[in-house]
Scaffold this motif. Structure first.
Motif, PDB file in Angstrom:
ATOM      1  N   MET A   1      -5.535   7.538 -11.976  1.00 57.63           N
ATOM      2  CA  MET A   1      -5.838   7.423 -10.560  1.00 57.63           C
ATOM      3  C   MET A   1      -5.022   6.272  -9.980  1.00 57.63           C
ATOM      4  N   LEU A   2      -4.370   6.543  -8.866  1.00 58.17           N
ATOM      5  CA  LEU A   2      -3.529   5.547  -8.220  1.00 58.17           C
ATOM      6  C   LEU A   2      -4.176   5.043  -6.944  1.00 58.17           C
ATOM      7  N   GLY A   3      -4.120   3.735  -6.740  1.00 55.34           N
ATOM      8  CA  GLY A   3      -4.625   3.132  -5.515  1.00 55.34           C
ATOM      9  C   GLY A   3      -3.553   3.134  -4.432  1.00 55.34           C
ATOM     10  N   VAL A   4      -3.924   2.632  -3.272  1.00 59.44           N
ATOM     11  CA  VAL A   4      -3.012   2.597  -2.128  1.00 59.44           C
ATOM     12  C   VAL A   4      -1.745   1.812  -2.468  1.00 59.44           C
ATOM     13  N   HIS A   5      -1.903   0.661  -3.107  1.00 57.64           N
ATOM     14  CA  HIS A   5      -0.739  -0.160  -3.440  1.00 57.64           C
ATOM     15  C   HIS A   5       0.157   0.532  -4.472  1.00 57.64           C
ATOM     16  N   ASP A   6      -0.450   1.241  -5.403  1.00 56.52           N
ATOM     17  CA  ASP A   6       0.327   1.980  -6.404  1.00 56.52           C
ATOM     18  C   ASP A   6       1.160   3.086  -5.755  1.00 56.52           C
ATOM     19  N   VAL A   7       0.538   3.817  -4.835  1.00 63.27           N
ATOM     20  CA  VAL A   7       1.243   4.907  -4.145  1.00 63.27           C
ATOM     21  C   VAL A   7       2.355   4.325  -3.277  1.00 63.27           C
ATOM     22  N   ALA A   8       2.074   3.228  -2.581  1.00 62.00           N
ATOM     23  CA  ALA A   8       3.085   2.586  -1.734  1.00 62.00           C
ATOM     24  C   ALA A   8       4.280   2.134  -2.574  1.00 62.00           C
ATOM     25  N   SER A   9       4.008   1.559  -3.715  1.00 62.06           N
ATOM     26  CA  SER A   9       5.084   1.118  -4.608  1.00 62.06           C
ATOM     27  C   SER A   9       5.887   2.318  -5.113  1.00 62.06           C
ATOM     28  N   ARG A  10       5.208   3.387  -5.449  1.00 64.38           N
ATOM     29  CA  ARG A  10       5.864   4.602  -5.950  1.00 64.38           C
ATOM     30  C   ARG A  10       6.804   5.184  -4.903  1.00 64.38           C
ATOM     31  N   TRP A  11       6.389   5.156  -3.633  1.00 63.51           N
ATOM     32  CA  TRP A  11       7.162   5.762  -2.553  1.00 63.51           C
ATOM     33  C   TRP A  11       8.044   4.773  -1.807  1.00 63.51           C
ATOM     34  N   GLY A  12       7.928   3.482  -2.104  1.00 58.64           N
ATOM     35  CA  GLY A  12       8.764   2.487  -1.432  1.00 58.64           C
ATOM     36  C   GLY A  12       8.393   2.261   0.014  1.00 58.64           C
ATOM     37  N   CYS A  13       7.090   2.255   0.293  1.00 59.52           N
ATOM     38  CA  CYS A  13       6.621   2.007   1.654  1.00 59.52           C
ATOM     39  C   CYS A  13       5.449   1.034   1.606  1.00 59.52           C
ATOM     40  N   SER A  14       4.869   0.736   2.751  1.00 58.67           N
ATOM     41  CA  SER A  14       3.757  -0.208   2.797  1.00 58.67           C
ATOM     42  C   SER A  14       2.427   0.496   2.513  1.00 58.67           C
ATOM     43  N   PRO A  15       1.440  -0.247   2.031  1.00 55.79           N
ATOM     44  CA  PRO A  15       0.111   0.335   1.839  1.00 55.79           C
ATOM     45  C   PRO A  15      -0.480   0.873   3.144  1.00 55.79           C
ATOM     46  N   GLU A  16      -0.199   0.205   4.248  1.00 54.59           N
ATOM     47  CA  GLU A  16      -0.710   0.677   5.541  1.00 54.59           C
ATOM     48  C   GLU A  16      -0.123   2.038   5.900  1.00 54.59           C
ATOM     49  N   HIS A  17       1.154   2.247   5.569  1.00 51.86           N
ATOM     50  CA  HIS A  17       1.776   3.538   5.840  1.00 51.86           C
ATOM     51  C   HIS A  17       1.099   4.643   5.021  1.00 51.86           C
ATOM     52  N   VAL A  18       0.778   4.346   3.771  1.00 49.50           N
ATOM     53  CA  VAL A  18       0.075   5.315   2.923  1.00 49.50           C
ATOM     54  C   VAL A  18      -1.281   5.649   3.542  1.00 49.50           C
ATOM     55  N   ARG A  19      -1.991   4.628   4.022  1.00 50.55           N
ATOM     56  CA  ARG A  19      -3.297   4.872   4.664  1.00 50.55           C
ATOM     57  C   ARG A  19      -3.149   5.760   5.893  1.00 50.55           C
ATOM     58  N   ARG A  20      -2.124   5.486   6.719  1.00 59.47           N
ATOM     59  CA  ARG A  20      -1.908   6.305   7.917  1.00 59.47           C
ATOM     60  C   ARG A  20      -1.562   7.749   7.550  1.00 59.47           C
ATOM     61  N   LEU A  21      -0.753   7.925   6.518  1.00 61.26           N
ATOM     62  CA  LEU A  21      -0.421   9.286   6.072  1.00 61.26           C
ATOM     63  C   LEU A  21      -1.676  10.028   5.624  1.00 61.26           C
ATOM     64  N   ALA A  22      -2.542   9.339   4.896  1.00 60.89           N
ATOM     65  CA  ALA A  22      -3.783   9.958   4.417  1.00 60.89           C
ATOM     66  C   ALA A  22      -4.710  10.295   5.580  1.00 60.89           C
ATOM     67  N   GLU A  23      -4.847   9.366   6.525  1.00 61.72           N
ATOM     68  CA  GLU A  23      -5.734   9.592   7.671  1.00 61.72           C
ATOM     69  C   GLU A  23      -5.253  10.735   8.555  1.00 61.72           C
ATOM     70  N   SER A  24      -3.933  10.898   8.633  1.00 62.75           N
ATOM     71  CA  SER A  24      -3.390  11.964   9.476  1.00 62.75           C
ATOM     72  C   SER A  24      -3.307  13.304   8.749  1.00 62.75           C
ATOM     73  N   GLY A  25      -3.615  13.304   7.450  1.00 62.34           N
ATOM     74  CA  GLY A  25      -3.584  14.548   6.693  1.00 62.34           C
ATOM     75  C   GLY A  25      -2.198  14.978   6.279  1.00 62.34           C
ATOM     76  N   ARG A  26      -1.256  14.049   6.241  1.00 62.63           N
ATOM     77  CA  ARG A  26       0.116  14.399   5.882  1.00 62.63           C
ATOM     78  C   ARG A  26       0.371  14.322   4.382  1.00 62.63           C
ATOM     79  N   ILE A  27      -0.575  13.758   3.635  1.00 59.04           N
ATOM     80  CA  ILE A  27      -0.492  13.724   2.172  1.00 59.04           C
ATOM     81  C   ILE A  27      -1.814  14.248   1.628  1.00 59.04           C
ATOM     82  N   PRO A  28      -1.872  14.604   0.359  1.00 58.76           N
ATOM     83  CA  PRO A  28      -3.139  15.093  -0.203  1.00 58.76           C
ATOM     84  C   PRO A  28      -4.270  14.084   0.020  1.00 58.76           C
TER      85      PRO A  28
END
Length: 78
Positions: A1-28
């Protein structure tokens, strides 16, 4: 299981961007564990292998209809 920071590091973006993608339904959708959100690695790997298809729950037209309905309700209350 990956946390927000892990996903951000994997994709080369900020944790906040990962949260926004999740909230908007653009990622699983993540799995909620109390206040924490996590993504199963297998889900993200499959999503990436599928060329990152959109996973929104609602299409834009439904969202616009909801926004219009809320706006009309607010105007009626005034």
């Amino acid at each position: 299981m990956l946390g927000v920071h892990d996903v951000a590091s994997r994709w080369g973006c900020s944790p906040e961007h990962v949260r926004r993608l999740a909230e908007s339904g653009r990622i699983p959708a993540p799995v909620a564990l109390g206040r924490l959100i996590r993504w199963p690695l297998s889900v993200l790997e499959q999503w990436e292998a599928d060329s990152c298809p959109p996973v929104r729950k609602k299409d834009l037209s439904s969202r616009q209809e909801e926004t219009t309905a809320v706006s009309e309700t607010k105007r009626r209350r005034k």
